[in-house]
Design an enzyme around this catalytic site. Sequence first.
Site, PDB file in Angstrom:
ATOM      1  CG  ASP A  46       4.278   0.125 -47.278  1.00  0.00           C
ATOM      2  OD1 ASP A  46       4.994   0.213 -48.298  1.00  0.00           O
ATOM      3  OD2 ASP A  46       3.055   0.394 -47.267  1.00  0.00           O
ATOM      4  CG  ASP A  47       4.729   0.437 -41.995  1.00  0.00           C
ATOM      5  OD1 ASP A  47       4.518   1.391 -42.762  1.00  0.00           O
ATOM      6  OD2 ASP A  47       3.823  -0.175 -41.396  1.00  0.00           O
ATOM      7  CG  HIS A  97       4.749   4.517 -45.699  1.00  0.00           C
ATOM      8  ND1 HIS A  97       3.629   4.452 -46.497  1.00  0.00           N
ATOM      9  CD2 HIS A  97       4.479   3.693 -44.627  1.00  0.00           C
ATOM     10  CE1 HIS A  97       2.741   3.641 -45.947  1.00  0.00           C
ATOM     11  NE2 HIS A  97       3.225   3.180 -44.810  1.00  0.00           N
ATOM     12  CG  HIS A 101       2.801   5.109 -40.592  1.00  0.00           C
ATOM     13  ND1 HIS A 101       1.505   4.764 -40.315  1.00  0.00           N
ATOM     14  CD2 HIS A 101       3.195   4.244 -41.557  1.00  0.00           C
ATOM     15  CE1 HIS A 101       1.144   3.725 -41.055  1.00  0.00           C
ATOM     16  NE2 HIS A 101       2.166   3.401 -41.826  1.00  0.00           N
ATOM     17  CG  HIS A 197       4.043  -3.993 -43.560  1.00  0.00           C
ATOM     18  ND1 HIS A 197       3.018  -4.713 -44.116  1.00  0.00           N
ATOM     19  CD2 HIS A 197       3.636  -2.704 -43.517  1.00  0.00           C
ATOM     20  CE1 HIS A 197       2.014  -3.885 -44.387  1.00  0.00           C
ATOM     21  NE2 HIS A 197       2.363  -2.659 -44.038  1.00  0.00           N
TER      22      HIS A 197
END
Length: 229
Positions: A46-47, A97, A101, A197
Amino acid sequence: MKRTVIEAVKTCARPVKRALELAIDNRLVDYHMPLEMPGDILITFDDGPHPEYTPLLLNLLDRYGVKAMFFVIGERAEKNPDLVKAYHEQGHIVANHTYSHLNDVAGARYSRDRVVEDINKCSDLVESTIGKATRQFRPPRGELNIKTWRAARDTDHSLMLWSIEGGEWGKRSDWSAEDISDFVTSNIKKRDILLLHDDNEKSLVVISDLLESLRKRKLDLNSAIESVR
Ligand SMILES: [Zn+2]
């Protein structure tokens, strides 16, 4: 002895097994790998993308011939289009995602329309960069409620959470990379969806140790990705 639902289903009588498999296959959210998905483990990040850590991670995955799913933040993807292209060109899946965010995405702060707009903005950006819209959605912090579920449905995304995580930004943020690595490497099992991440150094240590360990265990890390391509 602790057994997973998947293992328990295997031991049931045939009609019960079929009914349970149908119920699990039709579930609304993927925590573990769905039964129809081939392979042993699905690795997700993620991210990202991150200008410093993503290239190092991509090199590492390439060295092991492993494919992963990257739930990108649209804002970061916009700043690093070459890295979004690199995910795609190296055979990884680029997933959604949200664009910004959205924190507290399941709370009252954002309407469903606002969440839908943010998912679409991220997907449009990915499509304009690699020619392919996103198909899987993971809400920020895994915040799942009826609103985030409907937002995923309205934008034609399947929802994917995870069954094991490094927790490098969350519940294990004060752990050393080595301790997180030991935890993940010794607890990961077949049918897990792993969350790390790609915006921090600890993740690189964890994934580096893990890939070596999983290679020795001869686990299939790529068939799941191939099946959703
Ligand atoms: Zn996130």
